[in-house]
Design a protein around this motif. Sequence first.
Motif, short mmCIF file in Angstrom:
data_model
loop_
_atom_site.label_atom_id
_atom_site.label_comp_id
_atom_site.label_asym_id
_atom_site.label_seq_id
_atom_site.Cartn_x
_atom_site.Cartn_y
_atom_site.Cartn_z
N ILE A 199 0.85 -1.18 0.00
CA ILE A 199 0.00 0.00 0.00
C ILE A 199 0.89 1.24 0.00
CG2 ILE A 199 -1.76 1.27 1.29
CD1 ILE A 199 -2.53 -1.43 2.55
N ASP A 200 0.60 2.15 -0.88
CA ASP A 200 1.42 3.35 -0.98
C ASP A 200 0.51 4.52 -1.32
OD1 ASP A 200 4.71 3.91 -2.21
OD2 ASP A 200 3.16 5.43 -1.94
N ARG A 201 0.66 5.65 -0.63
CA ARG A 201 -0.19 6.81 -0.89
C ARG A 201 -0.12 7.21 -2.36
NH1 ARG A 201 -2.16 9.78 3.44
NH2 ARG A 201 -1.27 9.29 5.48
N ASP A 202 1.07 7.14 -2.93
CA ASP A 202 1.27 7.59 -4.30
C ASP A 202 1.44 6.43 -5.27
OD1 ASP A 202 3.35 10.02 -2.77
OD2 ASP A 202 1.28 10.29 -3.46
N GLY A 203 1.12 5.23 -4.81
CA GLY A 203 1.34 4.06 -5.65
C GLY A 203 0.39 4.03 -6.83
N ASP A 204 0.82 3.32 -7.86
CA ASP A 204 0.03 3.19 -9.07
C ASP A 204 -0.46 1.75 -9.16
OD1 ASP A 204 0.64 3.36 -12.62
OD2 ASP A 204 -1.13 3.88 -11.46
N PRO A 205 -1.78 1.51 -9.25
CA PRO A 205 -2.26 0.13 -9.25
C PRO A 205 -1.67 -0.67 -10.39
CG PRO A 205 -3.99 1.65 -9.92
CD PRO A 205 -2.85 2.48 -9.41
N ALA A 206 -1.20 -1.90 -10.06
CA ALA A 206 -0.54 -2.73 -11.07
C ALA A 206 -1.35 -3.97 -11.39
CB ALA A 206 0.86 -3.12 -10.58
N ARG A 218 -6.83 5.00 -0.33
CA ARG A 218 -6.49 6.42 -0.34
C ARG A 218 -7.53 7.23 0.43
NH1 ARG A 218 -4.67 6.47 -6.67
NH2 ARG A 218 -2.43 6.20 -6.36
N HIS A 219 -8.80 6.86 0.24
CA HIS A 219 -9.88 7.55 0.98
C HIS A 219 -9.70 7.36 2.49
CE1 HIS A 219 -13.91 8.83 2.15
NE2 HIS A 219 -14.03 7.68 2.80
N SER A 223 -8.88 10.36 5.16
CA SER A 223 -10.01 10.70 6.03
C SER A 223 -9.56 11.19 7.40
CB SER A 223 -10.93 9.50 6.20
OG SER A 223 -10.31 8.51 7.03
N GLY A 224 -8.39 10.76 7.84
CA GLY A 224 -7.91 11.11 9.16
C GLY A 224 -8.57 10.34 10.29
N PHE A 229 -3.36 3.44 11.77
CA PHE A 229 -3.23 2.70 10.51
C PHE A 229 -2.45 3.52 9.49
CE2 PHE A 229 -4.80 1.72 6.24
CZ PHE A 229 -4.53 0.35 6.16
N SER A 230 -2.73 4.81 9.41
CA SER A 230 -2.01 5.68 8.48
C SER A 230 -0.53 5.74 8.82
CB SER A 230 -2.61 7.09 8.51
OG SER A 230 -3.95 7.07 8.08
#
Length: 263
Positions: A199-206, A218-219, A223-224, A229-230
């Motif tokens: 899992i990566d905030r800026d990851g690109d689904p592969a 990402r949601h 969400s905060g 977990f974040s």
Amino acid sequence: MSGSGSGSTSSTGASDASDVLWLRPQRARRQPHVALSQDEIARVAVAIADAEGTDALTMRRIAQDLGCGTMSLYRHVRTKDEVFDLIVDTALGEVERPAAPSGDWLADLRQLAVAKRTVLLAHPWLARLLAGRPLVGPRALASTEYALRVVAELGLSMDDRVRVINTLHSFVNGFVQTEWEERTWRRPADEATGGGGAIDRDGDPADDWRARTLPYLRHVLDSGRYPYFSAMVDEATSHPDPEADFAWQLQRVLDGLATVVNG
């Protein structure tokens, strides 16, 4: 550690021990140029399960790979469940262990755990089949006998010795079963990205799983609502080393067992 094997019951209700899989007489195959035995059946069945999974283990398929008739196979194993018993016992026979315990029970249990994980990783189906299955085949019994020898002189009751052994086996089985599941869902992304898949905030689904899940994750992160977990996503190793994780967790298990022995 314990359980009863399968066997037939006569009309009077008495069980015939000689009909249990492990005591059943080995019949010679009618074609003398090709051997057919439980060991040969197990060899072929393990190969099929390793390559295609246990769903492929039909009597017809095993007989086909052995080059014999299905009815010849039934003289040795009568149900698919007996085939499972046979391949589980055969695989457990691959767990390496010394001829006798060293006297250092913690070191012996660590060696046994590492050796068992090696075999579980070699056979993707094994951890699942072990769950809830009575392990009373000859190779399984030899493994249990060795483990009981390791803890025999610790001053524990028999119940506590069994608990020590079962705790170790439960950890190893559970760890590897989870390890296999994670390999399965990570594999497409790993193959596509050369090792990605975390899992990566800026990851690109592969792959499809990531494509479906990444927007939701990402949601969640944005969400905060889940700060811990974040923080885990940001700070924890994205691709943990299973060898290091296994060693760390195994040591914690052994530390806990040592407190039982040392009071």
